[in-house]
Design a protein around this motif. Structure first.
Motif, PDB file in Angstrom:
ATOM      1  N   PRO A  91       0.812  -1.217   0.000  1.00 17.60           N
ATOM      2  CA  PRO A  91       0.000   0.000   0.000  1.00 17.60           C
ATOM      3  C   PRO A  91       0.848   1.270   0.000  1.00 17.60           C
ATOM      4  CG  PRO A  91       0.101  -0.911   2.211  1.00 17.60           C
ATOM      5  CD  PRO A  91       0.833  -1.873   1.328  1.00 17.60           C
ATOM      6  N   VAL A  92       2.157   1.105   0.246  1.00 20.08           N
ATOM      7  CA  VAL A  92       3.056   2.266   0.329  1.00 20.08           C
ATOM      8  C   VAL A  92       4.387   1.905  -0.309  1.00 20.08           C
ATOM      9  CG1 VAL A  92       2.013   3.181   2.461  1.00 20.08           C
ATOM     10  CG2 VAL A  92       3.918   1.535   2.602  1.00 20.08           C
ATOM     11  N   SER A  93       5.175   2.906  -0.615  1.00 20.18           N
ATOM     12  CA  SER A  93       6.556   2.673  -1.038  1.00 20.18           C
ATOM     13  C   SER A  93       7.430   2.545   0.199  1.00 20.18           C
ATOM     14  CB  SER A  93       7.051   3.818  -1.915  1.00 20.18           C
ATOM     15  OG  SER A  93       6.303   3.877  -3.123  1.00 20.18           O
ATOM     16  N   ALA A  94       8.361   1.595   0.162  1.00 19.52           N
ATOM     17  CA  ALA A  94       9.234   1.372   1.320  1.00 19.52           C
ATOM     18  C   ALA A  94      10.518   0.716   0.863  1.00 19.52           C
ATOM     19  CB  ALA A  94       8.530   0.502   2.366  1.00 19.52           C
ATOM     20  N   GLY A  95      11.658   1.314   1.221  1.00 19.35           N
ATOM     21  CA  GLY A  95      12.945   0.759   0.821  1.00 19.35           C
ATOM     22  C   GLY A  95      13.065   0.713  -0.685  1.00 19.35           C
ATOM     23  N   GLN A  96      13.455  -0.431  -1.210  1.00 14.17           N
ATOM     24  CA  GLN A  96      13.639  -0.574  -2.659  1.00 14.17           C
ATOM     25  C   GLN A  96      12.341  -0.898  -3.390  1.00 14.17           C
ATOM     26  OE1 GLN A  96      16.284  -3.971  -1.620  1.00 14.17           O
ATOM     27  NE2 GLN A  96      15.402  -5.006  -3.380  1.00 14.17           N
ATOM     28  N   PHE A  97      11.237  -0.944  -2.660  1.00 15.32           N
ATOM     29  CA  PHE A  97       9.951  -1.313  -3.254  1.00 15.32           C
ATOM     30  C   PHE A  97       9.042  -0.098  -3.367  1.00 15.32           C
ATOM     31  CE2 PHE A  97      11.680  -4.860  -0.824  1.00 15.32           C
ATOM     32  CZ  PHE A  97      11.802  -5.818  -1.821  1.00 15.32           C
ATOM     33  N   ILE A  98       8.160  -0.121  -4.369  1.00 12.85           N
ATOM     34  CA  ILE A  98       7.259   1.006  -4.558  1.00 12.85           C
ATOM     35  C   ILE A  98       5.815   0.560  -4.364  1.00 12.85           C
ATOM     36  CG2 ILE A  98       8.853   2.151  -6.148  1.00 12.85           C
ATOM     37  CD1 ILE A  98       7.065   1.217  -8.447  1.00 12.85           C
ATOM     38  N   GLU A  99       4.964   1.512  -4.088  1.00 20.91           N
ATOM     39  CA  GLU A  99       3.546   1.246  -3.894  1.00 20.91           C
ATOM     40  C   GLU A  99       2.980   0.464  -5.088  1.00 20.91           C
ATOM     41  OE1 GLU A  99      -0.656   3.773  -3.585  1.00 20.91           O
ATOM     42  OE2 GLU A  99       1.268   4.777  -3.293  1.00 20.91           O
ATOM     43  N   GLY A 100       2.244  -0.585  -4.776  1.00 22.26           N
ATOM     44  CA  GLY A 100       1.651  -1.414  -5.824  1.00 22.26           C
ATOM     45  C   GLY A 100       2.462  -2.640  -6.177  1.00 22.26           C
ATOM     46  N   ASP A 101       3.698  -2.726  -5.647  1.00 23.29           N
ATOM     47  CA  ASP A 101       4.494  -3.922  -5.901  1.00 23.29           C
ATOM     48  C   ASP A 101       3.819  -5.147  -5.282  1.00 23.29           C
ATOM     49  OD1 ASP A 101       6.453  -2.739  -7.377  1.00 23.29           O
ATOM     50  OD2 ASP A 101       7.989  -2.732  -5.809  1.00 23.29           O
ATOM     51  N   GLY A 102       3.996  -6.272  -5.913  1.00 29.14           N
ATOM     52  CA  GLY A 102       3.435  -7.519  -5.382  1.00 29.14           C
ATOM     53  C   GLY A 102       3.102  -8.481  -6.497  1.00 29.14           C
ATOM     54  N   ILE A 103       3.182  -9.753  -6.202  1.00 32.77           N
ATOM     55  CA  ILE A 103       2.845 -10.770  -7.200  1.00 32.77           C
ATOM     56  C   ILE A 103       1.416 -11.244  -6.965  1.00 32.77           C
ATOM     57  CG2 ILE A 103       5.232 -11.524  -7.462  1.00 32.77           C
ATOM     58  CD1 ILE A 103       4.553 -13.947  -5.707  1.00 32.77           C
ATOM     59  N   THR A 104       0.791 -11.728  -8.018  1.00 34.90           N
ATOM     60  CA  THR A 104      -0.567 -12.253  -7.917  1.00 34.90           C
ATOM     61  C   THR A 104      -0.560 -13.725  -8.299  1.00 34.90           C
ATOM     62  OG1 THR A 104      -1.584 -10.127  -8.438  1.00 34.90           O
ATOM     63  CG2 THR A 104      -2.920 -12.101  -8.804  1.00 34.90           C
ATOM     64  N   ILE A 105      -1.069 -14.540  -7.407  1.00 37.28           N
ATOM     65  CA  ILE A 105      -1.308 -15.955  -7.700  1.00 37.28           C
ATOM     66  C   ILE A 105      -2.812 -16.144  -7.561  1.00 37.28           C
ATOM     67  CG2 ILE A 105      -0.856 -18.338  -7.039  1.00 37.28           C
ATOM     68  CD1 ILE A 105       1.828 -17.401  -5.922  1.00 37.28           C
ATOM     69  N   GLY A 106      -3.489 -16.183  -8.693  1.00 36.86           N
ATOM     70  CA  GLY A 106      -4.947 -16.100  -8.693  1.00 36.86           C
ATOM     71  C   GLY A 106      -5.680 -17.363  -8.314  1.00 36.86           C
ATOM     72  N   LYS A 107      -4.939 -18.469  -8.177  1.00 37.32           N
ATOM     73  CA  LYS A 107      -5.606 -19.735  -7.882  1.00 37.32           C
ATOM     74  C   LYS A 107      -4.709 -20.589  -7.006  1.00 37.32           C
ATOM     75  CE  LYS A 107      -7.428 -23.904 -10.147  1.00 37.32           C
ATOM     76  NZ  LYS A 107      -7.575 -24.629 -11.426  1.00 37.32           N
ATOM     77  N   ALA A 108      -5.296 -21.212  -6.014  1.00 38.46           N
ATOM     78  CA  ALA A 108      -4.527 -22.157  -5.203  1.00 38.46           C
ATOM     79  C   ALA A 108      -4.072 -23.311  -6.084  1.00 38.46           C
ATOM     80  CB  ALA A 108      -5.374 -22.679  -4.045  1.00 38.46           C
ATOM     81  N   ILE A 109      -2.854 -23.764  -5.881  1.00 40.48           N
ATOM     82  CA  ILE A 109      -2.318 -24.838  -6.721  1.00 40.48           C
ATOM     83  C   ILE A 109      -2.064 -26.114  -5.931  1.00 40.48           C
ATOM     84  CG2 ILE A 109      -1.312 -23.266  -8.410  1.00 40.48           C
ATOM     85  CD1 ILE A 109       1.413 -23.703  -7.047  1.00 40.48           C
ATOM     86  N   ARG A 110      -2.309 -26.101  -4.623  1.00 39.05           N
ATOM     87  CA  ARG A 110      -2.160 -27.304  -3.810  1.00 39.05           C
ATOM     88  C   ARG A 110      -3.336 -27.428  -2.854  1.00 39.05           C
ATOM     89  NH1 ARG A 110       3.283 -25.813  -4.444  1.00 39.05           N
ATOM     90  NH2 ARG A 110       4.614 -27.550  -5.121  1.00 39.05           N
TER      91      ARG A 110
END
Length: 563
Positions: free
Chosen positions: A137-156
């Motif tokens: 939700p915020v920029s922090a350190g080397q990361f910027i707001e909105g960073d993140g991966i999406t895994i749309g479905k459980a795989i196990r």
């Protein structure tokens, strides 16, 4: 390996949740961990492929550096960046400003709090049992707001879940306890495992009784059972599905296409493989091969030794059979007259022949092929042949006190005598597993070859195998798979199982079943043959099907409430 930093705060919920999926080595350290301890841990970590680091007991206050210490950063600096390491921070995202050496981690998860629920969710997310869609939700350190991966479905399969989350009322499942415990009271079996998975989520995971009637060792979620004829689908059919896609096997072909040593004058030469797998090829049900090797009801020294020797395979404790006797077994099958009628008749014999085909198709034995192409890639530890080579005997529930052939209680050796005489592995019997591993195979079938992000065989191939091609001849069987009976109140499953459902039962007291219409996997494991295979109470009391019916009733009630 797992490192919990901040040992003053409990990480037991994370550990308990993760251990439902994996065996882990855990290190607990304080936030002021010293250099020598850090160095010792770093040395131990060299033997692990992946390290999960949890930072707990943190602070949301910037003045306290969010609870991040120089000692923590020193420990993070010792992580090998060439491994798939995972870092989880149970605090404010701004703590990323204070963390160093983050390039040593392939994944970083911000969990905000170290509550029981958060720890369980982190474990599920790491294993792939829940979807991930959060963004910073915020920029922090080397990361910027909105960073993140999406895994749309459980795989196990997700093991950390309450039935309430799926709209089920746990009270509707309580009857399972009554049925399972009644079986123990009536001595249908000394103990059992019941596992049910709805839409990829475990809704029932229960262990009852003991491994034997002597009540010395309780059944647990890790107890391993002899699966008996479930081997037909969880090893043979599973492998043939993939080989069909690879054009190395075609169920429409005949035995002679894969077994070149069959004489063209044999009745078996043009025997169709789809008919074999559907039990409509005219084969007799079975042959008591061991009878031919006994003298005065004792294994003959002509074929057996009671000590290890080159050219001999282990049948049971202090019993080894000459490798060459396998040829006699196949000769007895191929010279055994076929039945006059080609109608449905359940038989093990065709699976001996298919087992013999594997080196011709793959250059591997069936047991090596299925392990290399399924069990190992899926991360399954207990399922497989020859369990005593892989685990402690005490994990394995015993089967029969065999007084006809091996003259001992069988524990970790396949119950089926024919498979035992082939060294413990065949196409119809030989698999052992705990409930979790065989459930994973059933989930793989249910999802038509897709699991953990990998496609192991094509969905259209599975649909072909899951079709009753001889239904017009009153044969319910698919190609390898068992199917519901056409007449209610008989057969392997309850009346509520849909026509598209499939699975298999096992002589030792086992049943696995999957229903696409309910997105349901059901596993029942027991050793009803201990100590006497003549014990039919499990079948006569309809225990497996009654428990299955409870599952369907509970799901139907939930669907009605939510409609």
């Amino acid at each position: 390996a797992v490192i919990n930093i901040g040992a003053d705060r409990s990480a037991k919920h994370f550990g308990e949740s993760l251990e439902k999926y994996l065996e882990v080595k855990t290190f607990n350290v304080t936030k002021t961990v010293g250099f020598s301890e850090i160095q010792n841990i770093a040395n131990e970590l060299k033997t692990f492929d992946r390290v999960i680091v949890n930072i707990l007991g943190t602070s949301n206050k910037p003045k306290k550096d969010f609870g991040i210490t120089d000692n923590i950063n020193l420990l993070l600096s010792k992580m090998d960046k060439n491994k798939e390491n995972i870092l989880t921070i149970y605090t404010n995202a701004y703590s990323l400003y204070k963390l160093k050496n983050l390039d040593n981690f392939s994944s970083i998860m911000v969990a905000y709090q170290d509550s029981k629920e958060a720890q369980k969710a982190v474990a599920d997310a790491i294993i792939g049992a829940i979807k991930i869609n959060g963004k910073l939700p915020v920029s922090a350190g080397q990361f910027i707001e909105g960073d993140g991966i999406t895994i749309g479905k459980a795989i196990r399969i997700r093991r950390n879940v309450s039935p309430f989350e799926l709209g089920l009322n746990p009270a509707d499942l309580k009857k399972i306890d009554t049925i399972a415990l009644r079986g123990i009271k009536e001595k249908a079996y000394p103990g059992c495992r019941v596992l049910a998975i709805k839409s990829g989520n475990v809704i029932v995971d229960r262990s009852y009784g003991h491994q034997t009637y002597e009540n010395r060792k309780k059944v647990t979620n890790q107890t391993v059972y002899d699966l008996a004829s479930i081997t037909k689908i969880a090893s043979t059919t599973l492998s043939l599905l993939q080989l069909t896609d690879l054009n190395k096997f075609d169920p429409n072909n005949n035995l002679c296409d894969y077994l070149p040593d069959i004489a063209d004058t044999s009745d078996y030469f043009n025997m169709n493989l789809k008919e074999i797998l559907s039990h409509t090829a005219g084969l007799k049900p079975w042959i008591p091969f061991y009878d031919y090797t006994l003298v005065n009801k004792t294994p003959s020294s002509k074929y057996y030794r009671n000590f290890p020797k080159d050219g001999y395979s282990k049948v049971a404790d202090k019993l080894y059979i000459d490798h060459s006797y396998a040829d006699s077994i196949y000769s007895k099958i191929l010279t055994n007259p076929l039945r006059d009628k080609r109608n449905y008749k359940y038989s093990d014999l065709g699976y001996y022949l298919i087992y013999r085909m594997f080196p011709h198709m793959t250059s591997l034995s069936l047991e090596d092929y299925v392990s290399a192409n399924f069990y190992t890639p899926l991360g399954l530890k207990t399922i497989g042949y020859h369990p005593l080579k892989r685990m402690n005997k005490n994990l394995i529930a015993p089967t029969e006190n065999d007084r006809l052939f091996r003259n001992q209680v069988l524990r970790g050796y396949v119950h089926d005598p024919g498979a035992a005489m082939l060294g413990g592995a065949c196409g119809h019997a030989g698999l052992f597993s705990n409930a979790y591993d065989i459930a994973t195979i059933m989930q793989l079938f249910l999802d038509k070859g897709n699991y953990a992000g990998e496609q192991f065989f094509n969905s259209t191939t599975f649909d072909f195998y899951n079709t009753a091609h001889f239904a017009k001849d009153k044969n319910r069987r698919g190609v390898g798979f068992d199917k519901p009976v056409m007449n209610p109140d008989s057969g392997p499953v309850c009346n509520s199982a849909s026509a598209s459902s499939f699975g298999h039962s096992g002589f030792t007291g086992t049943l696995v079943w999957a229903d696409p219409e309910k997105d349901l996997v059901y596993v029942f494991l027991s050793n009803r043959v201990y100590p006497d295979a003549g014990n039919r109470k499990l079948i006569d009391m309809n225990i497996r099907t009654d428990i299955q019916q409870v599952l369907y009733d509970a799901i139907d009630k939930a669907e009605h409430r939510n409609s």
